[in-house]
Design an enzyme around this catalytic site. Structure first.
Site, short mmCIF file in Angstrom:
data_model
loop_
_atom_site.label_atom_id
_atom_site.label_comp_id
_atom_site.label_asym_id
_atom_site.label_seq_id
_atom_site.Cartn_x
_atom_site.Cartn_y
_atom_site.Cartn_z
N CYS A 2 0.84 -1.19 0.00
CA CYS A 2 0.00 0.00 0.00
C CYS A 2 0.88 1.25 0.00
CB CYS A 2 -0.90 0.01 1.23
SG CYS A 2 -1.87 -1.50 1.42
N ARG A 28 1.10 1.55 -6.01
CA ARG A 28 1.33 0.62 -4.91
C ARG A 28 0.06 -0.10 -4.48
NH1 ARG A 28 6.27 1.72 -2.41
NH2 ARG A 28 5.57 0.69 -0.51
N TRP A 76 -3.70 -1.90 -1.31
CA TRP A 76 -3.72 -3.19 -1.96
C TRP A 76 -4.18 -4.19 -0.92
CZ3 TRP A 76 -1.22 -8.00 -1.52
CH2 TRP A 76 -1.37 -8.84 -2.63
N ASN A 102 0.76 -0.07 5.86
CA ASN A 102 1.25 -0.87 4.74
C ASN A 102 1.98 -2.06 5.33
OD1 ASN A 102 2.36 -1.92 2.38
ND2 ASN A 102 4.07 -0.48 2.38
N GLY A 103 1.51 -3.27 5.04
CA GLY A 103 2.16 -4.46 5.56
C GLY A 103 1.16 -5.49 6.02
N GLU A 488 20.61 -17.66 -12.36
CA GLU A 488 20.14 -16.32 -12.70
C GLU A 488 21.09 -15.25 -12.18
OE1 GLU A 488 17.65 -13.23 -14.17
OE2 GLU A 488 18.06 -15.32 -14.73
N LYS A 492 22.87 -12.50 -14.65
CA LYS A 492 22.73 -11.05 -14.49
C LYS A 492 24.10 -10.38 -14.46
CE LYS A 492 19.37 -10.42 -15.47
NZ LYS A 492 18.71 -11.65 -15.73
N GLU A 495 25.67 -10.42 -17.93
CA GLU A 495 24.97 -9.57 -18.90
C GLU A 495 25.38 -8.11 -18.81
OE1 GLU A 495 20.89 -10.63 -17.82
OE2 GLU A 495 20.55 -11.23 -19.88
N HIS A 511 32.65 -31.96 -8.24
CA HIS A 511 32.87 -32.74 -9.46
C HIS A 511 33.54 -31.91 -10.54
CE1 HIS A 511 30.50 -36.19 -8.02
NE2 HIS A 511 29.77 -35.26 -7.41
N LYS A 608 16.83 -6.82 -26.26
CA LYS A 608 15.81 -7.16 -25.27
C LYS A 608 15.05 -8.42 -25.63
CE LYS A 608 13.36 -6.67 -21.62
NZ LYS A 608 13.98 -7.02 -20.33
#
Length: 613
Positions: A2, A28, A76, A102-103, A488, A492, A495, A511, A608
């Protein structure tokens, strides 16, 4: 997640400024919105379900009185449906205070039962109203607003950023933070607070970010901050200086950094309207996801490229572990050129941000021609992959400008979790109660993501990046569902910083790759609390025994104790831990690239969307 705002000014009315701040923060949450002020010795609140425009309409017909102090909220929903009653601010029964939050208050049911036993009557379904009652009870006992807030927060388990408006001869504005971000700032007119610096910029560029445990009192002549132990502290004042081009990036220096910080919002959008806590299930939207479509799936064939492939690896763990359905996964470029064999009742699952990736599209077509049912996880409505799928689970990452994918990856992982839940409910592997528990874990995830993205957490990673930016290379190790996060993290870094980095399943280190361990090669071990955490700790010890330097990332505290350096991540369900663990690795790659002077948003040789072979 929120959005909250607040102001205590020298005079005039803050209502227009609160509304403007909420417009900035509506990304938000937009289930409901509300504002509250103190005027004439009374708390006055206006709140409405729906978008902010609904609140503006209500204020046009029933204006709030002009007041120099107030709070606002855009919601939210986590606890309770989006209704007028569940909208914030919430007040205590005696009208002493108004509160926005918020939370998530995880022990709110226990606290609610305690208060109801004392005769409390609740007007909403939210966890936030419990906190309003707790603070009101302390005020009724004679506590100062600060003492009442501190005593009440001591009873709370969970994550929060709150703003508290207290009635009285001299109305007061306070705020507190544990997890979700919160910043404050002073202007010539008074004091301001907000979930995001963007809400404060119309008034001041001198910003203080609260840290976990902080409570701040905002007055027209200054801001007083105390930490979790009640000690007065000074938080650094940061001057925000952004040019017009930066503003297009939401105030961030690069699109990639902006998109990393958007990930809690991406989570919210991808979940919006899909959760069904009453049945312990989810609605994936569109056709093709009903029980009749999924109950007889005997195997899933995932095809994807790059970052989407890593999301596919995580999907394999989730679908097999939660729904009990076997999963195969291929590089799309390899699948299309071998001679694959698919069993009857196979669901082909293509994962693509753009929906136009050439190899992924070709692999999906091949799987369809071999008798599989083509489905997809995709971010772009109307894309080719979507058009050629019999069912598509749309992510809501929004446009991703940075070439190195970040928020699209998180959306794909969350979508995979939703798919695993839906499949498990369809085939009977997941019970209603288990589904409800899985949904509750999803609801807690947003606040935990915000904790990982808090200013002090980001600064810690930047400092790590500075210390390791000139090493020979990086190993990223992980086990189980966090093995793909090691892949990943390495991708990153490669990249955007052009440094050598390799991701490995931690059990494979002995190994071969262990031969490369040396002090000038940094090893990042991703390890969250779970079934393989002890095994990953053993890998840390093995690297250290050979002179290697280790950064431990995750929620496993014992790993932090034995590693040279650590990035602490909040504990969560092991199934969702990849969503939290990938964020520090994205930030590490970003800051190393930034410190090395690389072109982060347009890294060399990359595009992209790979729409040609």
């Amino acid at each position: 997640m929120c959005g909250i705002v607040g102001a205590h000014t020298r005079g005039g009315s803050v209502v227009a400024s609160l509304i403007q701040g909420l417009k900035t923060l509506e990304y938000r949450g937009y289930d409901s919105a509300g504002v509250g002020v103190v005027h004439g010795g009374q708390i006055e609140v206006r709140k409405r379900a729906g978008r902010l425009a609904e609140l503006e309409g209500a204020l046009a017909s029933d204006p709030l009185p002009g007041a120099p102090i107030g709070i606002g909220h855009t919601r939210w929903a986590t606890h309770g449906e989006p209704t007028d009653q569940n909208a914030h601010p919430h007040v205590d029964p005696d009208g002493r205070l108004a509160l926005v939050h918020n939370g998530v208050i995880e022990n709110y049911l226990e606290l609610r039962r305690e208060l109801m036993a004392e005769g409390a009557v609740f007007l909403s379904e939210t966890d936030t109203e419990v906190l309003a009652h707790l603070i009101g009870r302390q005020l009724a006992q004679g506590d100062t607003p600060l003492a009442a807030l501190q005593a009440s927060l001591a009873r709370v388990e969970g994550y929060y950023a709150i703003a508290l408006l207290v009635n009285g001869a001299e109305p007061q504005l306070l705020c507190a933070r544990h997890g979700p971000p919160l910043c404050v700032g002073m202007s010539a007119d008074g004091a301001w607070l907000g979930s995001d610096v963007l809400a404060l910029l119309p008034h001041t560029r001198e910003i203080q970010y609260l840290e976990d445990g902080d409570v701040a009192e905002l007055a027209v002549d200054g801001i007083k901050i105390v930490d979790g132990r009640g000690r007065a502290v000074e938080r650094p004042v940061r001057t925000i200086e952004w040019n017009a081009e930066s503003a297009e990036k939401g105030g961030y220096e690069h699109y990639m950094l902006k998109e990393i910080h958007e990930q809690p919002d991406v989570l919210a959008r991808t979940l919006e309207g899909r959760l069904r806590p009453d049945t312990g299930d989810v609605d994936l939207g569109g056709e093709g996801w009903e029980d009749s479509d999924l109950a007889n799936v005997e195997r899933v064939q995932v095809v994807a490229c790059g970052t989407a492939l890593h999301a596919g690896y995580i999907a394999r763990y989730m679908i097999e572990g939660l729904a009990g359905v076997p999963v195969d996964i291929d590089f799309a470029s390899e699948f299309r050129y071998r001679d694959p064999r698919l069993v009857k009742n196979t669901m082909a699952l293509a994962i693509s941000q753009s929906g136009e990736t050439a190899d992924t599209l070709a692999a999906l077509r091949l799987a369809r021609d071999l008798g599989a049912r083509p489905t997809s996880i995709c971010n772009v409505v109307g894309s080719t992959v979507m058009r050629e799928s019999s069912a598509t689970l749309l992510t809501e990452a929004g446009p991703e400008i940075g070439v190195a994918s970040t928020k699209a990856f998180v959306a794909q992982v969350v979508a995979a979790y939703l798919l695993a839940l839906r499949m498990g409910r369809a085939n009977g592997r997941i019970s209603r109660e288990q589904g409800r528990e899985m949904i509750e874990e999803l609801k807690r995830l947003r606040a935990r993501m915000e904790t990982v993205l808090a200013p002090e957490a980001v600064e810690h990673i930047r400092e790590l990046a500075d210390r390791h930016r000139n090493v020979k290379g990086f190993f990223f190790l992980g086990r189980g569902i966090n093995f793909p996060i090691a892949l990943e993290g390495a991708l990153k870094l490669k990249e955007i910083s052009y440094m050598h980095a390799e991701g490995y399943p931690a059990g494979e280190m002995k190994h071969g790759p262990i031969a490369l361990i040396e002090p000038d090669l940094t090893t990042v071990v991703v390890n969250s609390i779970g079934g393989v955490s002890e095994k990953s700790r053993s890998n840390i010890e093995q690297v250290k025994a050979r002179g290697g330097r280790v950064i431990a990332v995750g929620s496993d505290r014992q790993s932090h104790e034995i590693a040279e350096e650590a990035v602490v991540v909040p504990e969560s369900s092991e199934w969702l831990s990849p969503v939290l663990n990938v964020i520090p690795l994205q930030l590490l790659a970003y800051h190393i690239a930034d410190l090395r002077g690389c072109d982060i948003d347009k890294p060399r040789n990359l595009a992209k969307s790979v729409t040609v072979e």
